[in-house]
Design a protein around this motif. Structure first.
Motif, mmCIF file in Angstrom:
data_model
loop_
_atom_site.group_PDB
_atom_site.id
_atom_site.type_symbol
_atom_site.label_atom_id
_atom_site.label_comp_id
_atom_site.label_asym_id
_atom_site.label_seq_id
_atom_site.Cartn_x
_atom_site.Cartn_y
_atom_site.Cartn_z
ATOM 1 N N GLU A 14 0.816 -1.214 0.000
ATOM 2 C CA GLU A 14 0.000 0.000 0.000
ATOM 3 C C GLU A 14 0.851 1.267 0.000
ATOM 4 O O GLU A 14 0.476 2.269 -0.571
ATOM 5 N N GLN A 17 1.628 3.637 -3.074
ATOM 6 C CA GLN A 17 0.566 4.128 -3.936
ATOM 7 C C GLN A 17 0.767 5.519 -4.516
ATOM 8 O O GLN A 17 0.033 5.900 -5.408
ATOM 9 N N PRO A 84 -1.065 -0.980 -6.622
ATOM 10 C CA PRO A 84 -1.820 -1.348 -5.431
ATOM 11 C C PRO A 84 -3.217 -0.733 -5.421
ATOM 12 O O PRO A 84 -4.125 -1.268 -4.798
ATOM 13 N N ARG A 85 -3.359 0.396 -6.117
ATOM 14 C CA ARG A 85 -4.646 1.101 -6.121
ATOM 15 C C ARG A 85 -5.000 1.445 -7.558
ATOM 16 O O ARG A 85 -4.129 1.706 -8.369
ATOM 17 N N ALA A 91 -8.605 -0.302 -3.891
ATOM 18 C CA ALA A 91 -7.735 -1.469 -3.999
ATOM 19 C C ALA A 91 -7.976 -2.153 -5.335
ATOM 20 O O ALA A 91 -9.108 -2.225 -5.824
ATOM 21 N N THR A 93 -8.648 -4.955 -7.783
ATOM 22 C CA THR A 93 -9.396 -6.199 -7.611
ATOM 23 C C THR A 93 -9.246 -7.115 -8.829
ATOM 24 O O THR A 93 -8.685 -6.722 -9.852
ATOM 25 N N ALA A 142 -9.796 -8.316 -3.610
ATOM 26 C CA ALA A 142 -8.630 -7.436 -3.745
ATOM 27 C C ALA A 142 -7.361 -8.264 -3.909
ATOM 28 O O ALA A 142 -7.083 -9.160 -3.105
#
Lengths: 158, 458
Positions: A14, A17, A84-85, A91, A93, A142
């Motif tokens: 995370e 990001q 990651p995003r 998030a 997926t 995710a």
């Protein structure tokens, strides 16, 4: 030769990001970098790798089998790096991955052979780490580092 | 020459007739022998012996009976079991051979087709001499010579919604060895309604899939029962995504492996003793889908699958499937799965008959013949002077490729059957390639009929 198309997804932590330069039209916040793939088994096609602030992360892999690999340039195994995003800060997926594969990886014009009416088309099973994605929350799952995503088209011959 | 052909075909016909006669005789003999045994052996304890099996059976099955998971109890369960194999093809042949060999008491075989030469590389019960014979008869002829003990029941018909319930009813376990989605849904629905566990497999090219469905075969609505085909695939795949062995090809050992695995699963279900749907066995191991890929890494993968689906049309008890709706024919499985209509997207003036194209070729008119079959097929045989641009390449939007796209020669397109060629012509024309004249109607199959009888038909 054709192989299983599978996606090992190795999502970035995370903390990674924040964004850097924009070159990819699909994810303008990530810039593809040309890094040599030093890990992973043979026959993995590196599709994309995104560097963020000089750092990068690998995906595990995406596999397609059951004839589905034909839509992906006859490669069964695709190794991806994913952010990651997504660009809305959510998030990343499996649903995101499906769109990404459809938009960016798949060269075949027959998109409806993979995604139909906004869903993975009937007759394709999606497996997250060898389990039916329906057991894992389907498209909202995710992605985690080193996840392995498998797309299997059902066979009917006998 | 003609006389020789005639006498050869007469001989072939005679061979087929004799084989059929022979298989009938064998069947009659088997029935008589069975009656003799059953007369002698009622109840299971034979009058003449204090042992439940004959000496011949102890010897024949000894090697598997001493396997702890089989044992004498497993062997007796096999002997009492009735297994139905639907489809006597690439899956059904090996499955039937192993189940017959293992001593399953009653083996039913459903198939409405006759043996073709192109079946023999994988359908191991059939022989060259039996080309043209009904597959069920050919299969039973092999099986009776392998093991005369079981009762073999031929069902020389295609499974339909109206005949499925009566055909399946007498059996304990069903093996789906068919080759199309419509029959897979029909078989699964019938198994749910009649509470039969179903061992389903499929194969194409170098890959195969295996799944045990409706096990335990609890009544619809009981969520502890095993999932059915509809739970896993609620919607049928689009017709254009379904590839048959005839179109996509299949490797004998690959489909053979899947058929053998079906037999192994059936033996496991029968010897495990859980056929009554008592409920436990199926849950312990979970629901798995096994996929095999000759070039896969790993070659075998066991995938964890869902259980019964809430609201499933067939097995939830609330979807509306019933024996009556099935037998009355109100469910049209073929329609449900879609009909693959022949492609017909070109105007008549965009299509040329093989013999007319042959004229163009003979007159020596400058042109380009583009063969859009995949390279593997083009390598087998091609029309002299034609160039290969595979259909898949065109679908990737790569056009006709370097050097070919720029030239001025008129372009004709050909494929195997005259379907893909139409799609390509339309696509190229839509992309503004005006030099495309059209496709060869009926493809290379028609080319063989009209122009070149020596063309290898594969």
């Amino acid at each position: 030769m054709a192989r299983d198309v599978f996606c090992d997804i190795n999502a970035a932590p995370e903390a990674m990001q924040s964004l850097s330069g924009a070159t990819s039209s699909f994810f303008p916040q990530y810039s593809p970098t040309n890094l040599n793939n030093s890990s992973g088994p043979d026959n993995i096609t590196q599709i994309a790798r995104y560097g963020i602030r000089g750092e990068h992360f690998d995906s595990g892999g995406v596999h397609a089998s059951g004839g589905l690999e034909m839509l992906f340039s006859d490669e069964r195994k695709h190794k991806l790096s994913v952010p990651p995003r997504d660009n809305q800060g959510k998030a990343v997926t499996v649903g995101w991955l499906v769109d990404y594969l459809c938009e960016e990886v798949m060269k075949d014009s027959r998109k409806e052979m993979f995604v139909l009416d906004g869903h993975v088309r009937p007759g394709i099973l999606v497996l997250i780490n060898d389990a039916d994605w329906e057991l894992e929350g389907e498209s909202s799952y995710a992605l985690q580092p080193n996840d392995n995503i498998l797309f299997v088209s059902t066979l009917h011959g006998g | 020459m003609e006389a020789a052909t005639t006498s050869a075909s007469a001989l072939r016909a005679q061979i087929v007739a004799t084989e059929q006669e022979l298989s009938k005789l064998k069947e009659q003999l088997a029935k008589i022998e069975e009656k003799e045994t059953s007369v002698n052996e009622i109840p299971v304890e034979p009058v003449t012996s204090k042992w439940p099996l004959s000496q011949e059976e102890y010897t024949r099955y000894g090697r598997q009976m001493i396997v702890p998971s089989i044992g004498i109890q497993g062997q007796l369960r096999l002997k009492n079991a009735k297994v139905l194999i639907i489809g006597a093809g690439g899956l059904g042949c090996p499955a039937a051979a192993y189940l017959a060999g293992a001593g399953v008491g009653t083996l039913g075989i459903v198939d409405g087709d006759t043996v073709e030469l192109s079946n023999l590389h994988r359908q191991i019960l059939h022989t060259t001499a039996r080309v043209g014979m009904k597959k069920v008869d050919s299969a039973i002829s092999y099986l009776s010579s392998l093991n005369p003990n079981p009762t073999y029941t031929p069902h020389p018909t295609h499974l339909t919604p109206s005949n499925a319930p009566s055909i399946l009813a007498p059996y304990d376990v069903v093996l789906d060895c068919t080759d199309n989605p419509a029959s897979r849904y029909l078989i699964s629905d019938t198994c749910v309604l009649l509470r039969k566990p179903l061992v389903s497999a499929s194969a194409l090219r170098t890959e195969g899939q295996l799944i045990v469905l409706n096990h335990p075969a609890l009544p619809a609505g009981n969520e502890l029962g095993g999932p059915c085909y509809r739970c896993v695939f609620p919607k049928p795949p689009p017709v254009e995504s379904v590839v048959s062995c005839g179109d996509g090809g299949v490797l004998g050992p690959v489909v053979g492996v899947m058929g053998v695995l079906q037999a192994a699963e059936a033996v496991r279900l029968i010897c495990g003793g859980g056929l009554g749907g008592s409920g436990v066995e199926g849950r312990k191991e979970g629901n798995r889908l096994l996929i095999f890929g000759q070039n896969g890494e790993p070659q075998f993968r066991s995938l964890k699958m869902r259980g019964r689906r809430k609201g499933c049309f067939a097995c939830s008890g609330e979807g509306g499937l019933g024996l009556e709706s099935l037998s009355s024919g109100s469910l049209d499985y073929v329609l449900f799965c879609g009909l693959s209509a022949p492609v017909n997207i070109l105007h008549d003036d965009e299509r040329i008959l093989p013999r007319d194209y042959d004229e163009v070729k003979k007159k020596g008119g400058e042109h380009l013949l583009v063969d859009v079959r995949e390279k593997v097929q083009f390598d087998i045989c091609s029309i002299e002077g034609s160039i290969n641009v595979p259909f898949s390449r065109i679908q990737r939007g790569e056009g006709l490729g370097d050097g070919l796209g720029e030239d001025e020669r008129p372009v004709y397109v050909v494929c195997r059957l005259g379907n893909d060629s139409q799609v390509v012509v339309r696509k190229l024309k839509d992309a503004g390639l005006e030099r495309v004249v059209g496709d060869i109607r009926g493809g290379l199959r028609a080319w063989r009929k009209e122009v070149d009888a020596s063309w290898p038909e594969y």
